[in-house]
Design an enzyme around this catalytic site. Structure first.
Site, PDB file in Angstrom:
ATOM      1  N   ALA A  43       0.851  -1.198   0.000  1.00  0.00           N
ATOM      2  CA  ALA A  43       0.000   0.000   0.000  1.00  0.00           C
ATOM      3  C   ALA A  43       0.880   1.239   0.000  1.00  0.00           C
ATOM      4  CB  ALA A  43      -0.905   0.003   1.234  1.00  0.00           C
ATOM      5  N   ILE A 136      22.049  -2.886  12.857  1.00  0.00           N
ATOM      6  CA  ILE A 136      22.700  -3.569  14.003  1.00  0.00           C
ATOM      7  C   ILE A 136      21.627  -4.319  14.788  1.00  0.00           C
ATOM      8  CG2 ILE A 136      24.077  -3.281  16.093  1.00  0.00           C
ATOM      9  CD1 ILE A 136      24.955  -0.540  15.038  1.00  0.00           C
ATOM     10  N   LYS A 205      14.994   6.127  20.206  1.00  0.00           N
ATOM     11  CA  LYS A 205      15.722   4.848  20.183  1.00  0.00           C
ATOM     12  C   LYS A 205      16.241   4.485  21.575  1.00  0.00           C
ATOM     13  CE  LYS A 205      17.074   5.525  15.363  1.00  0.00           C
ATOM     14  NZ  LYS A 205      18.052   6.178  14.489  1.00  0.00           N
TER      15      LYS A 205
HETATM   16  P1  NDP Z   1      10.020   7.086   3.258  1.00  0.00           P
HETATM   17  O1  NDP Z   1       9.503   8.470   3.418  1.00  0.00           O
HETATM   18  O2  NDP Z   1      11.153   6.858   2.345  1.00  0.00           O
HETATM   19  O3  NDP Z   1       8.814   6.137   2.808  1.00  0.00           O
HETATM   20  C1  NDP Z   1       7.538   6.221   3.348  1.00  0.00           C
HETATM   21  C2  NDP Z   1       6.592   5.373   2.528  1.00  0.00           C
HETATM   22  O4  NDP Z   1       5.308   5.419   3.136  1.00  0.00           O
HETATM   23  C3  NDP Z   1       6.417   5.839   1.080  1.00  0.00           C
HETATM   24  O5  NDP Z   1       6.394   4.717   0.236  1.00  0.00           O
HETATM   25  C4  NDP Z   1       5.024   6.490   1.093  1.00  0.00           C
HETATM   26  O6  NDP Z   1       4.330   6.323  -0.119  1.00  0.00           O
HETATM   27  C5  NDP Z   1       4.327   5.646   2.127  1.00  0.00           C
HETATM   28  N1  NDP Z   1       3.151   6.296   2.712  1.00  0.00           N
HETATM   29  C6  NDP Z   1       3.064   7.505   3.312  1.00  0.00           C
HETATM   30  N2  NDP Z   1       1.808   7.716   3.741  1.00  0.00           N
HETATM   31  C7  NDP Z   1       1.102   6.629   3.406  1.00  0.00           C
HETATM   32  C8  NDP Z   1      -0.251   6.228   3.590  1.00  0.00           C
HETATM   33  N3  NDP Z   1      -1.134   7.031   4.188  1.00  0.00           N
HETATM   34  N4  NDP Z   1      -0.647   5.023   3.114  1.00  0.00           N
HETATM   35  C9  NDP Z   1       0.230   4.211   2.497  1.00  0.00           C
HETATM   36  N5  NDP Z   1       1.536   4.531   2.307  1.00  0.00           N
HETATM   37  C10 NDP Z   1       1.953   5.720   2.748  1.00  0.00           C
HETATM   38  O7  NDP Z   1      10.361   6.572   4.730  1.00  0.00           O
HETATM   39  P2  NDP Z   1      11.533   5.602   5.197  1.00  0.00           P
HETATM   40  O8  NDP Z   1      11.488   4.350   4.421  1.00  0.00           O
HETATM   41  O9  NDP Z   1      12.809   6.347   5.286  1.00  0.00           O
HETATM   42  O10 NDP Z   1      11.095   5.330   6.709  1.00  0.00           O
HETATM   43  C11 NDP Z   1      10.033   4.453   7.031  1.00  0.00           C
HETATM   44  C12 NDP Z   1      10.095   4.170   8.525  1.00  0.00           C
HETATM   45  O11 NDP Z   1      11.332   3.547   8.833  1.00  0.00           O
HETATM   46  C13 NDP Z   1      10.029   5.400   9.423  1.00  0.00           C
HETATM   47  O12 NDP Z   1       9.350   5.074  10.593  1.00  0.00           O
HETATM   48  C14 NDP Z   1      11.502   5.672   9.728  1.00  0.00           C
HETATM   49  O13 NDP Z   1      11.676   6.359  10.953  1.00  0.00           O
HETATM   50  C15 NDP Z   1      12.024   4.265   9.830  1.00  0.00           C
HETATM   51  N6  NDP Z   1      13.447   4.086   9.597  1.00  0.00           N
HETATM   52  C16 NDP Z   1      14.048   4.682   8.537  1.00  0.00           C
HETATM   53  C17 NDP Z   1      15.376   4.436   8.269  1.00  0.00           C
HETATM   54  C18 NDP Z   1      16.082   5.046   7.120  1.00  0.00           C
HETATM   55  O14 NDP Z   1      17.307   4.859   7.009  1.00  0.00           O
HETATM   56  N7  NDP Z   1      15.420   5.773   6.236  1.00  0.00           N
HETATM   57  C19 NDP Z   1      16.156   3.521   9.121  1.00  0.00           C
HETATM   58  C20 NDP Z   1      15.421   2.911  10.188  1.00  0.00           C
HETATM   59  C21 NDP Z   1      14.107   3.212  10.419  1.00  0.00           C
HETATM   60  P3  NDP Z   1       4.341   7.461  -1.268  1.00  0.00           P
HETATM   61  O15 NDP Z   1       5.771   7.561  -1.697  1.00  0.00           O
HETATM   62  O16 NDP Z   1       3.459   6.920  -2.292  1.00  0.00           O
HETATM   63  O17 NDP Z   1       3.866   8.702  -0.589  1.00  0.00           O
HETATM   64  N1  HSE Z   2      17.074   9.196  10.638  1.00  0.00           N
HETATM   65  C1  HSE Z   2      17.634   8.032  11.242  1.00  0.00           C
HETATM   66  C2  HSE Z   2      19.137   8.219  11.364  1.00  0.00           C
HETATM   67  C3  HSE Z   2      17.332   6.823  10.397  1.00  0.00           C
HETATM   68  O1  HSE Z   2      19.684   9.152  10.785  1.00  0.00           O
HETATM   69  O2  HSE Z   2      19.762   7.444  12.085  1.00  0.00           O
HETATM   70  C4  HSE Z   2      17.666   5.537  11.093  1.00  0.00           C
HETATM   71  O3  HSE Z   2      16.824   5.292  12.166  1.00  0.00           O
END
Ligand code: NDP
Ligand code: HSE
Length: 441
Positions: A43, A136, A205
């Site tokens: 989704a 990690i 965290k």
């Molecule tokens: P992104 O912003 O890259 O991706 C978010 C995704 O969620 C997109 O595919 C977006 O879709 C989708 N989305 C947003 N709103 C909706 C909705 N209402 N319904 C369905 N899909 C939706 O985020 P990240 O992948 O960076 O992060 C995701 C999670 O992981 C967060 O909680 C973040 O804190 C955590 N995290 C991130 C890390 C990182 O290195 N980036 C590392 C560890 C944890 P669309 O593009 O179509 O809007």
């Molecule tokens: N924004 C976070 C960071 C992503 O910079 O470490 C990983 O949780």
């Protein structure tokens, strides 16, 4: 046996990594898990973009509730982020009897108590390895590998974005804003990067690690959180001259009075491994009474390192999903009815040592006044560094910097001493205070 069916909510940085790693290592993952793990549904909001990533075999929808409502889906992976729609969707997935994997530390650090108790009531798992220190496996280490120990303290570099910024500023002399943009381009930064630079993400965290280490509820609202936005280049330089590096640390510690839970920039002795963790790398030091000091190091952010943790959770759930819920590892390591109410200490009760920088008038007797105030507060000085006035303010300058390292003091006592120092007419600018952590085993 039929592959376990997974529904992804979100396919951004972490979602894309999860999809790619599962595809690439499909065969080995199946040999480990005992059955296949298949992403059956995704989704997102931008359906066309997601379709171009996952191809025709995966159903893509723009309504996350359609994934939760699908009776074929066994595990819902929440990779949207934040505490808004993500919270609703996680609670709805649990209510629908789905196991949940999430990388969302903000959600769990703030609403963990509600989410874990809903999951216990439903007998489903909520796994969150990717939420702390990316790739990690620190949650697994704390919850399982170190389960024999009475944990004493944890200190970690647990935000890749800020560590990347501090490293690039120190090594290449680059500006804060330039490096932050690069961290965003590389996918490290949160959707709202103020969470990274103001220490909130690290606070989420360390709150999770604290709960798992000490058997207390998740209590982000009691964490002390200070980021790196007020750090000056001069302090990074002076710290180096004194044999220290400045790192944004998440710290949680057991003390006789309660639990310390805090995030702030810290001086760390340059000889410690933690001081030499650079770029977006993360590292967590855990001290337990039986094992002593242990160190966990690796990529703390980014697409595939985070996916490594998400997929590990999927394998865990796949192996355990037919087990009696009472025989699974508890969400927070301790049995839910065995959590304690050890208090989280207010910052004024924390005991640590300090780096102080005072911009003072270059006059006779100033140093004596300053050390006199510290002595009368019972704060013992470890080292003093005074720069030449010309070096600080240019030729003919009448101001200079005095840098003082102290021994341990209570934060409340230090606050009072700083207020008295600040009131001196010879102290010409706001005093800089950075906490210092020796991190000796
Ligand atoms: P992104 O912003 O890259 O991706 C978010 C995704 O969620 C997109 O595919 C977006 O879709 C989708 N989305 C947003 N709103 C909706 C909705 N209402 N319904 C369905 N899909 C939706 O985020 P990240 O992948 O960076 O992060 C995701 C999670 O992981 C967060 O909680 C973040 O804190 C955590 N995290 C991130 C890390 C990182 O290195 N980036 C590392 C560890 C944890 P669309 O593009 O179509 O809007
Ligand atoms: N924004 C976070 C960071 C992503 O910079 O470490 C990983 O949780």
């Amino acid at each position: 046996m039929k592959a376990i069916q997974v529904g992804l909510l979100g396919i951004g940085t972490v979602g894309l990594g999860t999809f790619s790693v599962l595809q690439r290592n499909q065969e080995e993952i199946q040999r480990r898990a005992g059955r296949g793990i298949e992403i059956a549904m995704v989704a997102v909001r931008d359906v066309a973009r997601a379709r171009s990533i996952v191809g025709p075999d995966v159903k893509v929808v723009n309504d996350a509730r359609a994934v939760i409502a699908n009776p074929e889906i066994d595990i819902v992976v929440e990779l949207i982020g934040g505490c808004g729609v993500a919270k609703q969707l996680v609670l709805e997935a649990i209510a629908a009897g789905k196991h949940v994997v999430t990388a969302n530390k903000a959600l769990l650090a703030v609403h963990g108590t509600e989410i874990f108790s809903a999951a216990c009531a439903k007998g489903v798992m909520v796994a969150f390895e990717a939420a702390v220190a990316g790739g990690i496996p620190i949650i697994k280490a704390l919850r399982e590998g170190l389960t024999a120990n009475r944990i004493q303290w944890i200190a970690g570099i647990i935000n890749g974005t800020t560590n990347f910024i501090l490293s690039e500023m120190r090594e290449k002399g680059l500006d804060f804003e330039v490096v932050l943009k690069e961290a965003q381009r590389l996918g490290y930064a949160e959707a709202d990067p103020t969470f990274d630079i103001e220490g909130v993400d690290a606070g989420h965290k360390v709150t999770l690690m604290s709960a798992i280490a000490f058997g207390i509820p998740v209590q982000f609202d009691k964490a002390y959180v200070e980021g790196i936005t007020k750090l000056g280049a001069a302090d990074i330089r002076y710290a180096e001259q004194l044999g220290y590096r400045i790192k944004l640390l998440g710290i949680t510690k057991r003390t006789p009075k309660g639990i310390e839970l805090r995030v702030h920039p810290s001086l760390v002795p340059a000889k410690r491994l933690l001081a030499n963790v650079e770029g977006a790398m993360n590292a967590v030091v855990v001290n337990g009474d039986a094992v002593g000091t242990t160190l966990y190091y690796g990529k703390g952010a980014g697409s595939e390192p985070s996916a490594s943790a998400v997929v590990a959770d999927l394998v865990d759930i796949t192996r355990l999903h037919t087990a009696d819920p009472l025989h699974r590892v508890p969400h927070l390591a301790f049995q839910p009815d065995a959590l304690t109410n050890l208090p989280v200490l207010p910052m004024s009760e924390v005991v640590t040592s300090y780096y102080l920088r005072l911009r003072v008038a270059d006059q006779t007797g100033v140093l004596a006044q300053v050390t006199g105030i510290l002595a009368s507060a019972g704060i013992s000085i470890d080292a003093v560094l005074q720069r030449e006035a010309d070096e600080v303010g240019g030729e003919g300058s009448t101001q200079t910097d005095v840098i003082i390292l102290t021994h341990d003091a209570r934060e409340g006592t230090m606050n009072e001493a700083i207020a008295r120092l600040q009131a001196l007419p010879t102290v010409l600018a706001p005093i800089v205070r950075i906490r210092k952590e020796e991190l000796a085993g």
